[in-house]
Enzyme design. Structure first.
Site, PDB file in Angstrom:
ATOM      1  N   HIS A 190       0.812  -1.225   0.000  1.00 42.22           N
ATOM      2  CA  HIS A 190       0.000   0.000   0.000  1.00 42.22           C
ATOM      3  C   HIS A 190       0.841   1.267   0.000  1.00 42.22           C
ATOM      4  O   HIS A 190       0.375   2.317  -0.422  1.00 42.22           O
ATOM      5  CB  HIS A 190      -0.944   0.021   1.208  1.00 42.22           C
ATOM      6  CG  HIS A 190      -2.133  -0.874   1.031  1.00 42.22           C
ATOM      7  ND1 HIS A 190      -2.095  -2.204   1.327  1.00 42.22           N
ATOM      8  CD2 HIS A 190      -3.372  -0.629   0.560  1.00 42.22           C
ATOM      9  CE1 HIS A 190      -3.268  -2.740   1.059  1.00 42.22           C
ATOM     10  NE2 HIS A 190      -4.067  -1.805   0.585  1.00 42.22           N
ATOM     11  N   GLY A 191       2.049   1.175   0.493  1.00 42.40           N
ATOM     12  CA  GLY A 191       2.861   2.379   0.485  1.00 42.40           C
ATOM     13  C   GLY A 191       4.108   2.237   1.321  1.00 42.40           C
ATOM     14  O   GLY A 191       4.214   1.318   2.146  1.00 42.40           O
TER      15      GLY A 191
END
Lengths: 480, 383
Positions: free
Chosen positions: A335-336
């Site tokens: 996701h990051g």
């Protein structure tokens, strides 16, 4: 380009639909074979998808093209009848290595450098100059899709693409390009060659698209303002902190689910059938159940391409728990590049492992069903705090507000003016009703009739008007 | 057959609603002989910035978008008492400006040092010319009337953002002369309670009321007189009462007539400053020793209706001598000093500069807080 904009809805989409169906109608009359028609239609979708993607930054199209070429070439090499097992393995390794290296550079380079510098500072070593790398939108989604093609062909689950344009169309297909659902090659391989176009599919796609757009514009955007106000607040009281994280839970669900509905709806308009990405996740009765319902395309991707290759549950209970935690940690990192996402993944991984110890039953499975849903909801809210907070310190501060441990200041009372304005309360109540609704959008559009049409069309008109009155608000999952 | 009809109706209606706004705009552009904005974007390499500008332009210029927006805003107001993204509706229909609300309620960030540096740099530059600086941060309406924002806030309480407190501390530590309107307004509110005294801010506007403005002007005049940089009175001013109707900038910014009519204008009692001898309205004097820089807080009542009744005129009234002013709406952080740089004559004969800026500008000032050089001294000027 964003689905919920005037430019996309009123110019891009009508022109793309017109071009697509003009090709479908004209080419057979000009004597083109069905195979050629299908290839030209894919080429049209490829071209417009590059325009769609390049709208953010035209240079990023080259990066996507690079990932496409790498995977296509490696698969062409491994699929040769004369390829040895070792050559096949190396082809996959090169494709995966290069694709993941690009993803790693663009997504994790700055994060890595920043953390290395923090260690350097500890040891009094001069910092490493940090590269400010711009994250290409949707890179995580299309990299995973490209890898699914390479791995599926390697495993013999799918045949190599008929033509480069077909494969490139699969990677770049604009309906699901930016924020999923992650469409595995095997799901659409047949559809890239031949797919059905009929009014039934088109109209159900229209209905699903409208419902998805309404979720984004009428629900996610307004409650998103409340979530932003909560997570950026100087101070919150306990009740407002819970209210704020509920707003974020609604925002991320309706934003992402709305996008997925629009993607599936658009896909149907062009004859594709993608798998649904959400199945009433906030009605889950355990965290295991939640992951069967939330971002289904990611969880199944991680299961098939990571969890099972790691050994899944075949190597004993302890290894199963470790595998679950590793998969969720990497899912978080997907996701990051932030410690918050890693912790979010670890949080879910530990809960999944905990439930696996009890035979996939939750720790509160003796409670009535409604209480089980409520307990899961609270656990998921906890995870959203970690996910939404910019840093772990901010997450800790927010938990402090939720638990009443953080002190109040002069501004504590003020966010209430926004949170409990009539419009905000109405949005929150409608969100709650929608997440608890027994029928989800995908099921609702299955059997359309005049009554539903007469509901959907005014909803579309209102959504368009609301969209015109709102400021630009991109989808949350674009950043992943 | 019946099945196909509703499917066809849905699909056709959907496509019509998609293409409608574009076709209508295309027709209107053709009728007016306007060039399609699409041609602009295709006239060069389409980089990201160019594409964003084009997208914004085609959206904002679209007739359907412009026509339907007020309907939606009206419906939101009538059904949900919601005035959109820029206005927070408080108690008793008090309206608040959303950026100011965000300033007060959201966490401080690292822009405060920039503001402090720019202000102190300006002070130091002025000092080299023998000109003093007095700054007047004007509190946000939300800071002074939190109890009108939400009933949860204690009546009469004041609420100062951490950013503001930090800035004021930095400025005072550096020995800068700051007129603290927070303390002044806190006292005024305490004294006004529980009587129905005039409010310090307008109900439907982000600006101060004539009462709040007059208190500020008197406080600044008192400070200037105490500093001794302003001489004895040179003119005799008096006031005359004028009533004006203001819809309020927060209502006007919606640009929706139905809502403006429904809310109605606010009646404002102003004191217009006039010369005692001939009743001539107050006017600035370029040769005055005081230069006032600021934003719309200076414009209201002064350059707006009724005219000559704003902060500048009331400062002159309290000093009994004219002053000079330079106003830049929304640009008190940087733009007004850039304008001063372009107009060197404004600093001629000045002994003190009064710099007013809105509290929210500490974080949200247009163009941030840049360091701007003073204009060249007259005589050594470039032009």
């Amino acid at each position: 380009m964003v689905f919920s904009t005037y430019l996309f809805l009123c110019w891009f989409l009508p022109l793309v639909l017109a071009g697509y169906y003009a090709l479908s109608g004209l080419l057979p009359r000009l004597g083109c074979s069905p195979a050629l028609v299908s290839r030209l239609r894919n080429a049209w979708l490829l071209g417009v998808s590059y325009v769609f993607y390049g709208w953010w930054n035209p240079w990023f199209v080259l990066l996507m093209l690079g990932v496409t070429v790498i995977n296509y070439a490696c698969v062409a090499f491994l699929a040769r009848p004369t390829a040895t097992a070792q050559q096949r393995w190396w082809s996959v390794a090169v494709a995966a290595g290069l694709s993941l290296a690009l993803l790693g550079f663009f997504k994790y380079c700055t994060f890595l450098q920043t953390n290395v510098n923090a260690l350097f500072a500890w040891w009094h070593i001069p910092p490493w100059p940090v590269l400010d790398v711009l994250l290409p939108i949707g890179i995580s989604f299309y990299t995973f899709q490209a890898l699914s093609y390479t791995v599926d062909v390697y495993r013999g689950v799918a045949a190599p693409a008929r033509a480069f344009t077909d494969f490139a169309c699969y990677i770049a297909l604009f309906p699901q390009l930016i924020a999923g659902p992650i469409v595995r090659y095997v799901t659409v391989a047949g559809q890239l060659v031949a797919r059905t176009h009929d009014l039934d599919r088109f109209s159900s796609g229209v209905a699903l698209f409208i419902l998805g757009l309404a979720k984004k514009v009428l629900l996610a955007n307004p409650v998103g303002e409340l979530a932003d106000a909560a997570f950026e607040a100087q101070s919150l009281c306990t009740g407002d902190a819970w209210y704020g994280v509920c707003a974020y839970a609604f925002q991320i669900y309706f934003d992402f689910c709305g996008y997925s509905d629009m993607a599936v709806g658009l896909g149907r308009m062009f004859g594709f059938e993608f798998l649904r990405n959400f199945d009433a996740p906030y009605r889950a009765e355990s965290i295991t159940d939640f992951w069967r319902r939330w971002h289904i395309s990611l969880s199944t991707f991680l299961r098939d391409y990571l969890y099972i290759p790691l050994g899944g549950n075949r190597r004993g209970p302890r290894r199963t728990y470790v595998n679950l935690t590793i998969v969720m940690l990497l899912g978080g990192l997907w996701h990051g590049a932030n410690w918050t996402f890693l912790c979010w993944g670890a949080y879910h991984g530990l809960w999944l492992a905990g439930e696996r110890m009890r035979g996939k039953r939750s720790w509160y499975d003796r409670l009535p069903a409604a209480a089980r849903v409520a307990c899961t909801w609270v656990l998921v809210l906890g995870s959203w705090v970690i996910f939404r907070a910019p840093t772990l310190t901010d997450a800790g501060r927010y938990f402090g507000w939720m638990s009443g441990l953080s002190g109040a200041d002069a501004t504590t009372a003020l966010p209430a003016a926004l949170f409990y304005a009539p419009a905000s309360v109405v949005h929150m109540v409608v969100c709650l009703a929608c997440v608890l609704a027994p029928v989800q959008a995908h099921d609702w559009v299955e059997h359309m009739h005049w009554g539903k049409v007469l509901l959907v069309l005014p909803l579309f008109a209102v959504t368009l008007m609301a969209m015109f009155a709102q400021s630009f608000s991109p989808f949350l999952y674009f950043q992943f | 057959m019946r099945t196909r009809k509703y499917q066809l109706a849905l699909s056709l209606a959907f496509v019509s609603m998609l293409v409608g706004p574009g076709i209508i705009q295309f027709g209107l552009d053709r009728a007016a002989g306007r060039k399609s904005p699409l041609l602009d974007v295709m006239s060069g390499w389409p980089n990201a910035e160019r594409l964003r500008r084009f997208e914004q332009r085609v959206t904002e210029d679209n007739w359907v978008v412009r026509r339907t927006r007020p309907w939606m805003q009206t419906a939101q107001w009538l059904l949900l008492r919601d005035l959109g993204e820029n206005v927070v509706v408080g108690c008793d229909r008090w309206l608040f400006y959303r950026p100011s609300f965000d300033y007060v309620t959201r966490q401080a960030d690292d822009r405060v040092p920039d503001a402090a540096s720019a202000i102190l740099d300006f002070r130091d530059q002025l000092a080299t010319r023998g000109i003093a600086l007095v700054v007047v941060p004007v509190p946000n309406k939300e800071s002074v009337y939190p109890d009108q924002l939400t009933a949860r806030a204690a009546a009469g309480s004041l609420c100062q953002s951490a950013s503001t407190a930090d800035l004021l501390r930095r400025l005072q530590d550096a020995g800068l002369d700051v007129v603290d309107l927070f303390a002044l307004y806190a006292r005024a509110r305490r004294e006004a309670l529980p009587a129905a005294a005039p409010t310090l801010y307008l109900r439907q506007d982000s600006h101060w009321s004539p009462t709040g403005m007059r208190l500020a002007a008197e406080a600044v005049a008192e400070r200037l007189l105490a500093r001794g940089e302003v001489g004895a009175a040179t003119t005799s001013y008096t006031t005359r009462r004028v009533t004006t109707l203001r819809p309020g900038d927060l209502v006007e910014m919606l640009r929706v007539e139905v809502i403006a009519r429904q809310i109605g204008p606010e009646q404002v009692e102003c004191e217009q400053v006039v010369e005692r001898d001939d009743g001539a309205p107050y006017t600035d004097d370029p040769q005055a020793p005081v230069l006032v820089l600021g934003d719309s807080f200076l414009r209201i009542y002064q350059l707006d209706e009724p005219g000559g009744a704003g902060f500048v005129a009331h400062l002159a009234l309290a000093l009994q001598q004219p002053v000079m002013s330079l106003v830049n709406d929304g640009g008190a952080s940087t733009l007004v000093r850039q304008e001063l740089h372009r107009r060197p004559a404004l600093l001629a004969n000045k002994r003190v500069v009064v710099w007013e800026f809105a509290e929210r500008d500490v974080r949200f000032g247009t163009e941030g807080w840049q360091s701007v050089p003073l204009p060249p001294q007259e005589g050594t000027a470039d032009d």
